[in-house]
Scaffold this active site. Sequence first.
Site, PDB file in Angstrom:
ATOM      1  N   GLY A  32       8.118   7.059  -3.614  1.00  0.00           N
ATOM      2  CA  GLY A  32       8.803   7.014  -2.331  1.00  0.00           C
ATOM      3  C   GLY A  32       9.302   5.626  -1.972  1.00  0.00           C
ATOM      4  O   GLY A  32       9.643   4.817  -2.839  1.00  0.00           O
ATOM      5  N   THR A  46       0.864  -1.187   0.000  1.00  0.00           N
ATOM      6  CA  THR A  46       0.000   0.000   0.000  1.00  0.00           C
ATOM      7  C   THR A  46       0.896   1.231   0.000  1.00  0.00           C
ATOM      8  O   THR A  46       1.923   1.262   0.683  1.00  0.00           O
ATOM      9  CB  THR A  46      -0.962   0.030   1.207  1.00  0.00           C
ATOM     10  N   GLY A  47       0.505   2.217  -0.792  1.00  0.00           N
ATOM     11  CA  GLY A  47       1.389   3.371  -0.947  1.00  0.00           C
ATOM     12  C   GLY A  47       2.650   2.952  -1.677  1.00  0.00           C
ATOM     13  O   GLY A  47       3.766   3.299  -1.284  1.00  0.00           O
ATOM     14  N   TYR A 101       0.388  13.232  13.692  1.00  0.00           N
ATOM     15  CA  TYR A 101       1.139  12.213  12.919  1.00  0.00           C
ATOM     16  C   TYR A 101       1.898  11.279  13.855  1.00  0.00           C
ATOM     17  O   TYR A 101       1.817  10.044  13.723  1.00  0.00           O
ATOM     18  CB  TYR A 101       2.098  12.920  11.971  1.00  0.00           C
ATOM     19  N   THR A 146       3.344   3.606  -4.982  1.00  0.00           N
ATOM     20  CA  THR A 146       3.494   4.274  -6.277  1.00  0.00           C
ATOM     21  C   THR A 146       4.614   5.302  -6.314  1.00  0.00           C
ATOM     22  O   THR A 146       4.992   5.755  -7.381  1.00  0.00           O
ATOM     23  CB  THR A 146       2.169   4.944  -6.698  1.00  0.00           C
ATOM     24  N   SER A 161       7.446   5.479  12.055  1.00  0.00           N
ATOM     25  CA  SER A 161       8.357   6.620  11.895  1.00  0.00           C
ATOM     26  C   SER A 161       9.131   6.810  13.182  1.00  0.00           C
ATOM     27  O   SER A 161       8.634   6.477  14.271  1.00  0.00           O
ATOM     28  CB  SER A 161       7.544   7.885  11.607  1.00  0.00           C
TER      29      SER A 161
END
Length: 246
Positions: free
Chosen positions: A16, A11-12, A143, A14, A130
Site C-alpha cells: 500500500g 510502520t506498515g 475507525y 510492506t 484519513s
Amino acid sequence: MRFSGKKAVVTGGTHGMGLAVVRALLDGGAEVLATGRDVSGLDIPGAHLLSSDAASLTDIDSLAAVAEDKLGTLDLVFLNVGFATLTPYAEATPEIYDRTFDVNAKGAYFTAQRLSGLVRPGGSLVFTTSVAAGAGIAGMGPYSAAKAAVRSFALTYAAELAPRGIRVNVVSPGYTDTPTMGVTGVPDEVLAAFKETGDEVTPLKRHATVAEVAAAVLFLAFEATFTTGADLPVDGGLGQRLTLPA
Ligand SMILES: NC(=O)c1ccc[n+]([C@@H]2O[C@H](COP(=O)([O-])OP(=O)(O)OC[C@H]3O[C@@H](n4cnc5c(N)ncnc54)[C@H](OP(=O)(O)O)[C@@H]3O)[C@@H](O)[C@H]2O)c1
C-alpha cells in the site's frame, strides 16, 4: 539521490501507501526500516524489514531497539499502520472496537513515544489518518474515531517535540488504490463497490494512487521545513466541502 544519508522508519511499510513511501525513500538513497505484522517471505530490496504488530507494546519496544541498532538516529518516522472494518453500529462488537483503537490509535501513540527519542533535531514524524477522521461515513465508526484520535495525538506531539526542532504532521488520504483500500475482512465484490462509491463521491471523480499519497508524505517529511501540526489532505477534495457545478 534526494534522500541520501537520510534514515527512516515506516510502520506498515510492506504494501500500500507505506510501501510506496519506502520505495521512494530507497530510490532516493535513504536507509529504511519497514514493518508489517509478518514480513517473513517478503523482500523489499535494500530495506530492513521487521515483523511488528502495532498493537503490541512489546513489539513496539523491539522496533525501537532494532531501529536504534540498525539506523541509529532517524530523520523520519512515518506512522502509517492502520485498518478499517466496514461495520454498521448494530454489528459492532467490543472486540472490533478494541482492535481498531489498539492498532490505529494506541499503536501510533506509543510508537511515536518510543521512537521519537531517536529522531534528530530537524527530523520529523508523519502520521497517516484519513478523510474519515473528520466525516461521518456509514460503517466506519470506530475507525473514524480512532483516526480522529491520531490527529489529536499528532497535534500534541507537534507541541511536545517542537522544542527539540522535530516537526510532526499528518497526511489524510481519501479513497486510495491499495491492496486493501484500507479495509480488512470484506469480500472482493464489497471492496470493488467501496472503491466505486469512492470514485463517485470524490469531487475529482477518481481514487488516489499510492504515489500521490507518498509525494505528500515526503513533502511533509523533508520539504515543509516550517510546517508542524499540519494536516495535509490527499483526498481529491472529498473532505473539503466543495460544491460542484450543476
Ligand atoms: N487505502 C485507503 O483508501 C486509505 C484511505 C484513508 C486512510 N488510509 C490509511 O492509510 C494507511 C495505509 O493504508 P493502506 O491502504 O496503504 O493499507 P494496506 O495496503 O492494507 O497496508 C497496511 C500496511 O500496514 C501493515 N499492517 C496492518 N496492520 C498492522 C498491524 N497491526 N501491525 C503492523 N503492521 C500492520 C500491513 O502489513 P501486514 O498486512 O503484513 O501487517 C501493511 O504494510 C492506514 O493507516 C489506513 O487506515 C487508507
